[in-house]
Design an enzyme around this catalytic site. Structure first.
Site, PDB file in Angstrom:
ATOM      1  N   PHE A 160      46.482  54.015  10.528  1.00 44.19           N
ATOM      2  CA  PHE A 160      46.250  54.464   9.155  1.00 44.19           C
ATOM      3  C   PHE A 160      47.621  54.650   8.513  1.00 44.19           C
ATOM      4  O   PHE A 160      48.391  55.512   8.943  1.00 44.19           O
ATOM      5  CB  PHE A 160      45.468  55.779   9.234  1.00 44.19           C
ATOM      6  N   SER A 163      51.745  57.557   4.847  1.00 42.18           N
ATOM      7  CA  SER A 163      53.022  58.245   4.587  1.00 42.18           C
ATOM      8  C   SER A 163      54.185  57.275   4.446  1.00 42.18           C
ATOM      9  O   SER A 163      54.203  56.199   5.049  1.00 42.18           O
ATOM     10  CB  SER A 163      53.341  59.217   5.724  1.00 42.18           C
ATOM     11  N   ILE A 194      53.973  56.489  11.310  1.00 40.83           N
ATOM     12  CA  ILE A 194      52.624  55.930  11.418  1.00 40.83           C
ATOM     13  C   ILE A 194      52.126  55.971  12.870  1.00 40.83           C
ATOM     14  O   ILE A 194      52.608  55.226  13.736  1.00 40.83           O
ATOM     15  CB  ILE A 194      52.575  54.497  10.831  1.00 40.83           C
ATOM     16  N   TRP A 373      53.748  83.359  30.421  1.00 44.17           N
ATOM     17  CA  TRP A 373      52.915  83.884  31.498  1.00 44.17           C
ATOM     18  C   TRP A 373      53.301  83.254  32.848  1.00 44.17           C
ATOM     19  O   TRP A 373      53.232  83.901  33.877  1.00 44.17           O
ATOM     20  CB  TRP A 373      51.430  83.601  31.253  1.00 44.17           C
ATOM     21  N   GLU A 399      48.541  65.066   9.147  1.00 40.86           N
ATOM     22  CA  GLU A 399      47.266  65.153   8.407  1.00 40.86           C
ATOM     23  C   GLU A 399      47.235  66.351   7.450  1.00 40.86           C
ATOM     24  O   GLU A 399      46.220  67.020   7.284  1.00 40.86           O
ATOM     25  CB  GLU A 399      46.068  65.123   9.356  1.00 40.86           C
ATOM     26  N   ASN A 403      51.173  74.216   4.848  1.00 37.05           N
ATOM     27  CA  ASN A 403      51.238  74.613   3.432  1.00 37.05           C
ATOM     28  C   ASN A 403      50.233  73.824   2.591  1.00 37.05           C
ATOM     29  O   ASN A 403      49.645  74.356   1.648  1.00 37.05           O
ATOM     30  CB  ASN A 403      52.657  74.415   2.879  1.00 37.05           C
TER      31      ASN A 403
HETATM   32  N1  CAA Z   1      39.658  66.218  -1.131  1.00 39.87           N
HETATM   33  C1  CAA Z   1      39.199  65.337  -2.057  1.00 39.87           C
HETATM   34  N2  CAA Z   1      39.893  64.995  -3.146  1.00 39.87           N
HETATM   35  C2  CAA Z   1      41.098  65.573  -3.307  1.00 39.87           C
HETATM   36  C3  CAA Z   1      41.641  66.499  -2.392  1.00 39.87           C
HETATM   37  C4  CAA Z   1      40.859  66.812  -1.259  1.00 39.87           C
HETATM   38  N3  CAA Z   1      41.290  67.646  -0.301  1.00 39.87           N
HETATM   39  N4  CAA Z   1      42.866  66.866  -2.817  1.00 39.87           N
HETATM   40  C5  CAA Z   1      43.078  66.222  -3.964  1.00 39.87           C
HETATM   41  N5  CAA Z   1      42.027  65.443  -4.268  1.00 39.87           N
HETATM   42  C6  CAA Z   1      41.858  64.540  -5.400  1.00 39.87           C
HETATM   43  C7  CAA Z   1      41.688  65.300  -6.718  1.00 39.87           C
HETATM   44  O1  CAA Z   1      40.333  65.593  -6.936  1.00 39.87           O
HETATM   45  C8  CAA Z   1      42.237  64.286  -7.707  1.00 39.87           C
HETATM   46  O2  CAA Z   1      41.303  63.251  -7.870  1.00 39.87           O
HETATM   47  P1  CAA Z   1      40.663  62.889  -9.324  1.00 39.87           P
HETATM   48  O3  CAA Z   1      41.818  62.619 -10.225  1.00 39.87           O
HETATM   49  O4  CAA Z   1      39.810  61.692  -9.054  1.00 39.87           O
HETATM   50  O5  CAA Z   1      39.899  64.116  -9.721  1.00 39.87           O
HETATM   51  C9  CAA Z   1      43.400  63.673  -6.940  1.00 39.87           C
HETATM   52  O6  CAA Z   1      43.081  63.822  -5.548  1.00 39.87           O
HETATM   53  C10 CAA Z   1      44.739  64.287  -7.226  1.00 39.87           C
HETATM   54  O7  CAA Z   1      44.584  65.673  -7.088  1.00 39.87           O
HETATM   55  P2  CAA Z   1      45.818  66.686  -7.173  1.00 39.87           P
HETATM   56  O8  CAA Z   1      46.655  66.359  -8.381  1.00 39.87           O
HETATM   57  O9  CAA Z   1      45.269  68.073  -7.062  1.00 39.87           O
HETATM   58  O10 CAA Z   1      46.559  66.387  -5.842  1.00 39.87           O
HETATM   59  P3  CAA Z   1      48.111  66.218  -5.493  1.00 39.87           P
HETATM   60  O11 CAA Z   1      48.621  64.903  -5.939  1.00 39.87           O
HETATM   61  O12 CAA Z   1      48.852  67.437  -5.890  1.00 39.87           O
HETATM   62  O13 CAA Z   1      48.008  66.180  -3.886  1.00 39.87           O
HETATM   63  C11 CAA Z   1      47.196  65.305  -1.837  1.00 39.87           C
HETATM   64  C12 CAA Z   1      46.932  65.590  -3.307  1.00 39.87           C
HETATM   65  C13 CAA Z   1      48.240  64.221  -1.667  1.00 39.87           C
HETATM   66  C14 CAA Z   1      45.886  64.819  -1.303  1.00 39.87           C
HETATM   67  C15 CAA Z   1      47.699  66.577  -1.093  1.00 39.87           C
HETATM   68  O14 CAA Z   1      46.860  67.672  -1.402  1.00 39.87           O
HETATM   69  C16 CAA Z   1      47.643  66.401   0.402  1.00 39.87           C
HETATM   70  O15 CAA Z   1      46.616  66.595   1.052  1.00 39.87           O
HETATM   71  N6  CAA Z   1      48.808  66.028   1.032  1.00 39.87           N
HETATM   72  C17 CAA Z   1      48.868  65.773   2.467  1.00 39.87           C
HETATM   73  C18 CAA Z   1      48.761  64.310   2.753  1.00 39.87           C
HETATM   74  C19 CAA Z   1      48.332  64.051   4.165  1.00 39.87           C
HETATM   75  O16 CAA Z   1      47.419  64.690   4.691  1.00 39.87           O
HETATM   76  N7  CAA Z   1      48.949  63.088   4.808  1.00 39.87           N
HETATM   77  C20 CAA Z   1      48.555  62.726   6.128  1.00 39.87           C
HETATM   78  C21 CAA Z   1      49.211  61.459   6.537  1.00 39.87           C
HETATM   79  S1  CAA Z   1      48.235  60.577   7.700  1.00 39.87           S
HETATM   80  C22 CAA Z   1      48.439  61.325   9.163  1.00 39.87           C
HETATM   81  O17 CAA Z   1      49.083  62.327   9.275  1.00 39.87           O
HETATM   82  C23 CAA Z   1      47.708  60.725  10.293  1.00 39.87           C
HETATM   83  C24 CAA Z   1      48.384  60.982  11.585  1.00 39.87           C
HETATM   84  O18 CAA Z   1      49.465  60.551  11.815  1.00 39.87           O
HETATM   85  C25 CAA Z   1      47.720  61.748  12.611  1.00 39.87           C
END
Ligand code: CAA
Length: 418
Positions: A160, A163, A194, A373, A399, A403
């Protein structure tokens, strides 16, 4: 080692394929309509069998290789092969596409069990199932599902790719671009951190097709390694060292328009909705990790005698152990609750964020305490206890950092109270 164990002894496929019973878990187990209210950690018979079977696989096949894989920073290909043979790489995938057609909770149980023995193996299985398979299952066209899901269930690892160097938490600020040329898209850019990418053959790449639309230009593409994805730097990490984490480069990567998943501009929604589910998977990985560290260290405290009695009999130790057991139980309930809400079709985003936040904190605190421990023994690499602590650190990062989980929870609270 793996070949020494007969498949009939450990294979999940025979019972995991009895999907209706497994699926019934989500409805019968927590059904409110018939008045049955079971405790959150009550498993159906099918789920208990699944749990025992994954446990056996983890202990007999994975455990002997954990230290070597950690030291070599490399996943043993036999482990990946074993996961496929066990039916653990298409847990929710329909049987028609070679999967086990089981439930989300089944995936959560498998991830937890694997993490008790090796969080690296657990995250490989987790990302493949809860992110990659889920996106194809939920958003793929019939043709895309027919093409990719059988491969993902039977032999090809998925990755997936969201990032980037400049967009981690701010994931939607990604800079990878996709430009339409004829029936294809040409993708240029880089991805970073990734998971699974070193071994993967199927990649879900998020790229922006129209930056003027901001995050509404983000689109999800299915690509295969042989299209020309360049696997660049493989990271050397503190923990989950057997799980690969690489930088990927796309240099005029040509992907057919037919490989767009879920439609142009839908990528941001697909990514975050899928991550909401994935976070429950990481919570399961973290509770498994905490339990694994606990299970290794606690017996030692009853064997190690100091001042004429086992150290585990001192109240100072008893209370720490009791606290840790309570923390693990609390994190597990949050995780199972989030999983069940998802299966019941209820909102679960806030609950998933809470589960991941708490489980990653508990994993870190319990695995850190477990080292203490076991004293000097816990600090050596011999017992593997210190590895759990190193592995736990990633829980607060991938993920969605802690914060980001707090921010997600806070947004819900603000909506509820204002
Ligand atoms: N669920 C559903 N929709 C969401 C959401 C959530 N948790 N958070 C935001 N959204 C949607 C909003 O509804 C909005 O959509 P619409 O315009 O259609 O209404 C849109 O996303 C933008 O919303 P915001 O402006 O509030 O969001 P943002 O731009 O400030 O941040 C985000 C959004 C990037 C999702 C952030 O909250 C986030 O979760 N960042 C972390 C990213 C992440 O988890 N990366 C993981 C990488 S993959 C990985 O780690 C896999 C691995 O290796 C194990």
């Amino acid at each position: 080692m793996f070949r020494a164990i007969s498949r009939s002894q450990i294979s999940l496929r025979p019972f995991i394929r009895r999907a209706p019973a497994c699926r019934a878990f989500s409805s019968s187990h927590v059904s409110r309509s018939d008045g049955i209210l079971n405790s959150l950690d009550t498993l159906t018979e099918e789920e208990q069998l699944l749990q025992e079977s994954v446990r056996r696989f983890a202990n007999e096949v994975v455990a002997p290789k954990v230290r070597e894989m950690d030291e070599n920073e490399m996943m043993d290909p036999e482990i990946i092969k074993g996961l496929y043979e066990q039916g653990l790489m298409g847990i929710e995938t329909p049987a028609d596409y070679g999967g086990a057609e089981s439930s989300f909770t089944a995936a959560i149980i498998a991830i937890e069990e694997l993490a008790k023995v090796d969080p690296s193996v657990s995250v490989l299985c987790d990302v493949h199932n809860t992110l990659v398979n889920t996106i194809f299952r939920k958003h793929g066209t019939k043709e895309q599902q027919e093409k990719f899901l059988p491969l993902l269930s039977e032999s090809k690892l998925g990755s997936f790719c969201l990032s980037e160097p400049a967009s981690g938490s701010d994931a939607f600020a990604l800079k990878t671009r996709a430009e339409k040329i004829g029936d294809d898209y040409i993708i240029n850019g880089s991805k970073m951190w990734i998971t699974n990418s070193y071994e993967a053959e199927i990649f879900l790449i998020f790229a922006n097709v129209d930056p003027s639309k901001g995050y509404k230009g983000i689109t999800c593409f299915a690509a295969t390694r042989d299209m020309g994805i360049q696997i660049a730097k493989k990271e050397q990490k503190l923990g989950i060292r057997a799980s690969s984490t690489c930088t990927l480069n796309f240099d005029d990567l040509k992907v057919p328009a037919a490989n767009i998943i879920g439609g142009v501009g839908q990528g941001y929604k697909i990514a975050i909705e899928c991550l909401n589910e994935g976070r429950i998977g990481i919570a399961a990985q973290m509770i498994g990790l905490a339990q694994g560290a606990f299970d290794k260290a606690v017996p030692y405290t009853y064997q190690r005698v100091q001042f004429g009695q086992p150290v585990g009999h001192f109240q100072g130790m008893q209370f720490q152990i009791a606290d840790a057991a309570t923390d693990i139980a609390a994190a597990r309930l949050l995780t199972y609750n989030a999983a069940r809400r998802k299966e019941e079709g209820k909102s679960f985003t806030k609950e998933a964020a809470m589960a991941k936040l708490v489980a990653s904190r508990v994993a870190q605190s319990v695995s850190g305490a477990a080292i203490e421990w076991a004293g000097g023994v816990g600090f050596t690499r011999e017992t593997g206890i210190e590895k759990y602590w190193r592995d736990s650190k990633i829980g607060a990062i991938y993920e969605g950092t802690s914060n980001i989980q707090l921010q997600t929870i806070a947004k819900f609270i603000q909506k509820e109270y204002s």
